[in-house]
Scaffold this motif. Structure first.
Motif, PDB file in Angstrom:
ATOM      1  N   UNK B 195       0.850  -1.190   0.000  1.00 31.70           N
ATOM      2  CA  UNK B 195       0.000   0.000   0.000  1.00 31.70           C
ATOM      3  C   UNK B 195       0.887   1.241   0.000  1.00 31.70           C
ATOM      4  N   UNK B 196       1.912   1.203   0.848  1.00 34.10           N
ATOM      5  CA  UNK B 196       2.731   2.392   1.015  1.00 34.10           C
ATOM      6  C   UNK B 196       3.522   2.744  -0.248  1.00 34.10           C
ATOM      7  N   UNK B 197       4.231   1.763  -0.794  1.00 37.76           N
ATOM      8  CA  UNK B 197       5.053   2.090  -1.968  1.00 37.76           C
ATOM      9  C   UNK B 197       4.165   2.396  -3.166  1.00 37.76           C
ATOM     10  N   UNK B 199       1.232   3.789  -3.105  1.00 39.81           N
ATOM     11  CA  UNK B 199       0.693   5.141  -2.929  1.00 39.81           C
ATOM     12  C   UNK B 199       1.664   6.170  -3.485  1.00 39.81           C
ATOM     13  N   UNK B 200       2.935   6.003  -3.099  1.00 37.70           N
ATOM     14  CA  UNK B 200       3.941   6.961  -3.550  1.00 37.70           C
ATOM     15  C   UNK B 200       4.077   6.909  -5.063  1.00 37.70           C
ATOM     16  N   UNK B 202       1.891   5.913  -7.302  1.00 43.35           N
ATOM     17  CA  UNK B 202       0.700   6.443  -7.972  1.00 43.35           C
ATOM     18  C   UNK B 202       0.672   7.960  -7.915  1.00 43.35           C
ATOM     19  N   UNK B 203       1.218   8.499  -6.816  1.00 44.27           N
ATOM     20  CA  UNK B 203       1.276   9.951  -6.704  1.00 44.27           C
ATOM     21  C   UNK B 203       2.190  10.507  -7.780  1.00 44.27           C
ATOM     22  N   UNK B 204       3.280   9.787  -8.049  1.00 44.95           N
ATOM     23  CA  UNK B 204       4.218  10.258  -9.058  1.00 44.95           C
ATOM     24  C   UNK B 204       3.600  10.130 -10.454  1.00 44.95           C
ATOM     25  N   UNK B 205       2.912   9.034 -10.690  1.00 46.29           N
ATOM     26  CA  UNK B 205       2.305   8.831 -12.001  1.00 46.29           C
ATOM     27  C   UNK B 205       1.147   7.858 -11.849  1.00 46.29           C
ATOM     28  N   UNK B 206      -0.058   8.361 -11.979  1.00 48.70           N
ATOM     29  CA  UNK B 206      -1.213   7.490 -11.798  1.00 48.70           C
ATOM     30  C   UNK B 206      -1.843   7.121 -13.143  1.00 48.70           C
TER      31      UNK B 206
END
Lengths: 498, 339, 311
Positions: B195-197, B199-200, B202-206
């Motif tokens: 979940x954590x990695x 999330x990061x 997806x924030x960079x490129x979703x």
């Protein structure tokens, strides 16, 4: 190695001063080889300073130390050891998981040419040494399995195994049973036969008549008397030891003992030494507790304050009876405590002056749950002014203040709250002579305003100048009660050494 | 005379029957990490087949400790089991055990990872499992009219087995659409780290339309990160790997979930196959060096054929018969040596 | 002024530098999504770190927080699955956390076991017993939307975990800086004897510290369960180390006596932004452990240097 054939260790006019204190003032004495020389004196008489100078831990200011006519050059503990001067301290400093033999030869293990331990030689050497000094101990026993007196024998054996010329024993019997003391005396007699000079430091008068050949008394850093044991007696020695004049006496109210009782301590005991202690404390009374080192003064203070749990008995304060209580119970009952160990138990080093001062009293500065820092600061400033604490502000980190100023903060800590009783443990220790009177007069003033004081002290001067009543402690018990003006120093001292 | 021939006939029949059913009596299994769901189910498969054959199965857990595994192997040899099955804690560490087993004449079967000096191994093909999932996802994308797969790979790049899964997945996908790996992540195989990695990442490129997880926790972690980021699930396809436990079944049966494909590895089937292999080895039947266990891409449409899922009771029951019918490879398409 | 002491200013400066650097590298850094992602994953750490700051300030430490958190995810999911009630799930979780916190505190104070060892033992006990509770992971079968909202939802476009953290935060800032309890915790950590001789019941406050920390683990555990949509044994692995590292980085002393919630928050943000940056920059993820390791050593070293200069 120095030649250690000598008849006498000569101490000639040795002086030593610390800031504000003349610890030794022109002290001379002679310690003969093959004799036991007792050194006596009250706390602060200068005994430990003299021991430390002989051991090389302190350097003397003036004077000489000689073997007969040969001057010794003691600059550090190593020099002292090389001259064969060995000190057996009160505290056991052995490695408890090692064997007797390993402890004795700790810094000098016998090894073979490859550097491997020669265990046979280690045990054989130890046995030989024990035969020489008359010990009966198994070199292979583990230290932790031995009794205290046996451990002390190992300490002594360790001290003498390499060319001991002078053995200094500092209160060697303080933790021994009578039976064990007898054994120790046998060992000392053996050392005498080996032509070793023994300096025997003690406050137990009866012992020196059994073991010593000669006795020297120090008082306030000065040499008072030196006599052969056959030419003196208990009365004379005590007189020499305590014959100091009391610097200042304070005017105390006469009828204080008829004031109402504020605390009733009944038959309390603790794991820490205290046995069956009872006393009453009256409003505005200064109740002095005198005792020598290890008599249990601090332990009693801590038991009464709830720091150490009491195992028996009870304490009555404010009409409440407590059998089990902690420090917070006592603080809530208006009792305060000032420790003798300012650094270790007094100041909170991560906090500033204000925070240190208000620590026990934060409740009174609270508005709802929040500390009103303005009021807190105002109170701190008031006491900074009152005691002229030298600090740029109340926000200064406590560790940046001098010792005396820290002490003032610790006193203020209790005065900013409503206080009924204060327990003072050695309030004048480490305070220079000028400030001593100031401290004592502050205590007197507080008592006159109705504060009751438990004054734990080993200073005869503090005791006699302030106390309305004096309880003398020995071995965790109260041995005698005296009243103001109806007691001599000799009587107090006698009661404390029993 | 007649009686004698009757007798003979009976004896011959009996001995024949005995030679056919000359099964091992006791089999020992040393699992490397028994608390993991996957191995729970492997053990279940072993046990199921053992029960059918009347074999006594004893299981020990090395709990990722090679010394413990060595000790347990020696215990089994002393006790004298008929076959020893092991999932090696590590490939080098079991070599001495295998040597000792050979010296004592103890038939040994490995699960999962090969090791030097082994006789036979039963294991899935990681590449092929990933490939089947990639193939299924590719078909879905094509049916949706998409021409590109933008993939977030929630992987475990330190292990060759999981790298093979990711590789197979991507290569199969590329057969159908233009496949781009946008994120290659290390989710430690755990749902919370995933979940954590994710999330990061997806924030960079979703701009992603496929999430692949090398196990169920990784796939679910990736999906949960997608959900927590509040992204729309309509065009997303999630594929997991392993069919380790109930995770994919719970998710797959949710209304409107993007979790559409599971590269099923049927751990119960692995155990079932392994038990058969052990029996064959004991009976002196010629066994392959690598017995490949069945894998298949499961979707919401076909999973019921293999798993009877009781959602309320949170239980699943495998259909061994149907799993056994899945055609299996005789050899994996790619091995870790191909990486 | 006090709450931006030198240490905090340095951390704040470091944080700003990190942000500038990362935004140059990847403009996505300032995307609302990325900020959400950083804050969301920071908030579960922060919530537990508030308690850990109090514990470290009073000279204690709790290594069992990660194992407890993983246990909490299992309990909350299971109880809600069975009862269909979030409230009952929360009651079960906080009851359990209260119990574990009490045990930690009592083992420390009554049995007088060093907290490093006591809570290490608790960690092992919890790691093992969670499998006794349930061998398999517990999946969300209740499907209550409110439960998913706890970890995954947004309130006024702020992720819910962040909202929960912001709700708890002021309480701890006030507690540690403006109430007598804050002073008690730091005096107990700085000089336990002096605290005791000032009438403070050290043991009581230590137990309270452990209980508060465990309850906060309950909060974070529920958020994690919602975020994973699963009760997972073995989750939150190494969580205790991240929490402790962040608290120390924030300037709270491992030897007790000095603690700062603001510093803790800055410490966590720095560690989490480094984590995030490593993914944004596509650096191998092993550096997520390596970089904070070095930073922690430097931080504690500089703290020591500064203390020496001022002392």
């Amino acid at each position: 190695m120095v030649n250690i054939n000598f008849k006498e260790l000569n101490i000639e006019s040795v002086s030593k001063s610390f800031p504000g204190v003349q610890a030794l003032d022109n002290v001379s004495m002679k310690i003969s080889a093959g004799k036991v020389h007792a050194l006596m004196g009250e706390n602060g008489a200068g005994k430990s300073t003299l021991i430390k100078i002989l051991a090389g831990a302190y350097s003397k200011d003036t004077g000489n130390i000689l073997f007969d006519q040969n001057k010794l050059n003691i600059r550090n503990p190593n020099d002292s050891l090389n001259y064969g001067i060995k000190v057996v301290y009160q505290e056991i400093s052995l490695i408890s998981e090692f064997s007797v033999a390993e402890n004795i030869f700790l810094d000098n293990f016998p090894t073979n040419s490859l550097g491997v331990m020669n265990w046979n030689k280690l045990y054989k050497d130890t046995e030989e040494l024990f035969n020489r000094v008359g010990f009966n101990l198994n070199p292979k026993s583990k230290i932790s399995d031995l009794s205290i007196s046996q451990q002390q024998m190992v300490e002594i054996a360790r001290a003498v195994f390499k060319n001991a010329s002078v053995v200094i024993m500092d209160e060697p019997t303080s933790s021994l049973t009578p039976n064990e003391i007898e054994k120790l005396f046998t060992v000392i007699k053996n050392l005498k036969q080996n032509n070793i000079a023994i300096l025997y430091v003690t406050h137990k008068i009866d012992e020196i008549f059994k073991i010593a050949d000669e006795v020297t008394v120090l008082r306030d850093g000065q040499h008072i008397s030196n006599k052969l044991i056959s030419e003196t007696n208990e009365e004379l020695i005590i007189k020499d030891m305590v014959g100091r004049t009391v610097n200042a006496t304070f005017e105390r109210p006469k009828d204080i003992l008829s004031a109402k009782t504020v605390m009733k301590v009944e038959k309390i005991s603790s794991k820490n030494k205290i046995k069956n202690v009872s006393f009453d404390l009256h409003e505005g009374e200064i109740l002095g507790f005198f005792g020598l080192m290890g008599a249990g003064r601090t332990e009693l203070a801590k038991a009464v304050f709830g720091y150490d749990k009491i195992t028996e008995g009870q304490i009555e304060v404010n009409n409440n009876i407590y059998k089990s209580f902690n420090t917070s119970t006592m603080v809530n009952n208006g009792i305060g405590y000032i420790t003798e160990d300012r650094k270790g138990e007094g100041i909170v080093k991560d906090m500033n002056l204000r925070e240190n001062m208000s620590l026990p009293s934060l409740k009174i500065f609270e508005d709802l749950f929040i500390i009103n820092r303005k009021r807190e600061k105002k109170a701190a400033d008031e006491y900074i002014k009152k005691f002229s604490v030298k600090t740029p502000s109340s926000e200064r980190l406590i560790t940046l203040l001098s010792g005396g100023n820290q002490q003032k903060v610790l006193v203020s800590r209790w005065l900013i709250r409503e206080l009924k009783i204060i327990i003072l443990d050695e309030p004048t220790r480490g305070v220079d002579i000028g400030a001593k009177t100031e401290v004592l007069s502050l205590i007197n003033d507080l008592a006159k305003q109705g504060l009751s004081v438990l004054l734990m002290t080993s200073e005869m001067n503090d005791l006699l100048s302030l106390s309305d009543r004096i309880l003398v402690m020995a071995d965790g018990k109260i041995s005698k009660e005296f009243y103001r003006g109806k007691v001599t120093q000799e009587e107090i001292f006698k009661a404390s050494v029993n | 005379m007649k009686i004698v021939s009757w007798f003979l006939a009976a004896i011959i029949t009996l001995s024949l029957a005995m030679s056919i059913s000359a099964n091992p009596k006791r089999i020992g299994y040393i699992v490397n990490y028994g608390t993991h769901e996957w191995y729970q189910n492997v053990i279940f498969g072993l046990q199921s087949r053992a029960d059918e054959l009347g074999i006594d199965l004893e299981v020990m857990d090395a709990n990722l400790d090679i010394n413990k595994q060595t000790q347990q192997a020696e215990d089994f040899m002393t006790k004298g089991v008929d076959v020893l099955i092991m999932t090696p804690v590590n490939e080098e560490g079991v070599v001495p055990i295998l040597r000792k087993a050979k010296a004592e004449g103890m038939p040994t079967v490995l699960e999962g990872n090969p090791a030097k000096g082994m006789t036979t191994l039963f294991a899935i093909c990681d590449y092929d499992a990933g490939y089947k999932a990639g193939d299924a996802v590719g078909r879905i994308l094509v049916s949706r009219g998409e021409s590109q797969a933008r993939v977030m790979d929630v992987g475990l790049p330190l292990l060759s087995a999981t790298l093979l899964r990711s590789l197979g997945f991507m290569e199969a996908l590329a057969q159908h659409v233009d496949a781009v790996k946008v994120h290659e992540l290390d989710g430690s195989g755990m749902i919370d780290s995933s979940v954590e990695v994710a999330s990061a990442a997806l924030a960079a490129d979703s701009n992603i339309n496929v999430i692949y997880g090398i196990n169920d926790g990784s796939a679910l972690g990736g999906l949960q990160a997608w959900r927590a980021a509040g992204l729309p699930e309509d065009d997303l396809v999630v594929a997991g790997t392993g069919s380790e436990g109930l995770a994919f079944l719970n998710e797959m049966t949710k209304e409107g979930t993007p979790y559409l494909v599971e590269a099923a590895m049927f751990p119960e089937g692995v155990g079932y196959t392994g038990m058969n292999l052990a029996v064959d080895l004991f009976n002196g039947v010629d066994v392959p060096e690598h017995k490949v266990t069945p894998t298949l891409a499961l979707t919401v449409h076909n999973f019921a054929k293999y798993y009877d899922f009781d959602k309320a009771g949170q239980k699943r029951a495998i259909n061994f018969e149907n799993v056994a019918k899945i055609p299996t490879e005789t050899k994996c398409t790619k091995y870790s040596s191909d990486l | 002024m006090k709450y931006f002491q030198t240490n905090e200013s340095i951390l704040f400066g470091l944080l700003v530098l990190l942000c500038i650097f990362l935004s140059f590298y990847n403009p996505q850094f300032y995307s609302i999504q990325n900020i959400h992602s950083i804050l969301r994953s920071s908030s579960t750490v922060m919530i537990v770190a508030f308690g850990m700051t109090i514990l470290l300030t009073s000279g204690e430490v709790d290594l069992s927080v990660g194992a407890l958190m993983s246990f909490v995810t299992v309990i909350v999911m299971d109880v809600i699955n069975i009862t269909g009630s979030i409230s009952l799930g929360l009651i079960a979780v906080f009851g359990f956390c209260l119990f574990i916190g009490l045990i930690n505190g009592l083992v420390r104070t009554v049995l007088n076991v060093n907290s490093l060892i006591a809570t290490l033992a608790m960690m092992l006990i919890l790691q093992g017993s969670v499998y006794v509770y349930s061998m398999a992971a517990i999946y969300n079968t209740h499907l209550i939307p409110l439960f998913s909202f706890i970890g995954q939802g947004f309130f006024l476009n702020i992720p819910m975990p962040v909202v929960i953290m912001l709700f708890i935060l002021p309480f701890f800032v006030v507690l540690l800086n403006y109430t007598r309890y804050g002073r008690y915790f730091s005096s107990i950590g700085s000089n336990p004897d002096a605290a005791k001789l000032s009438g403070i019941n050290n043991n009581r406050y230590k137990v309270i510290g452990f209980v508060i920390t465990s309850l906060l683990v309950g909060v974070s555990g529920v958020i994690l369960a919602s975020l994973m949509d699963t009760g997972q044994q073995g989750s939150a692995k190494g969580f205790e180390l991240i929490v402790i590292a962040a608290v120390l980085l924030g300037g709270t002393s491992f030897m007790g006596g000095k603690g700062t919630i603001i510093g803790t928050i800055l410490g966590i943000l720095i560690l989490k932004i480094i984590d995030n940056g490593i993914i944004l920059m596509r650096i191998p993820q092993e550096f997520q452990l390596i970089v904070p390791g070095f930073i922690l050593i430097l931080a504690v070293y500089f703290d020591g240097v500064r203390k020496k200069n001022s002392g």
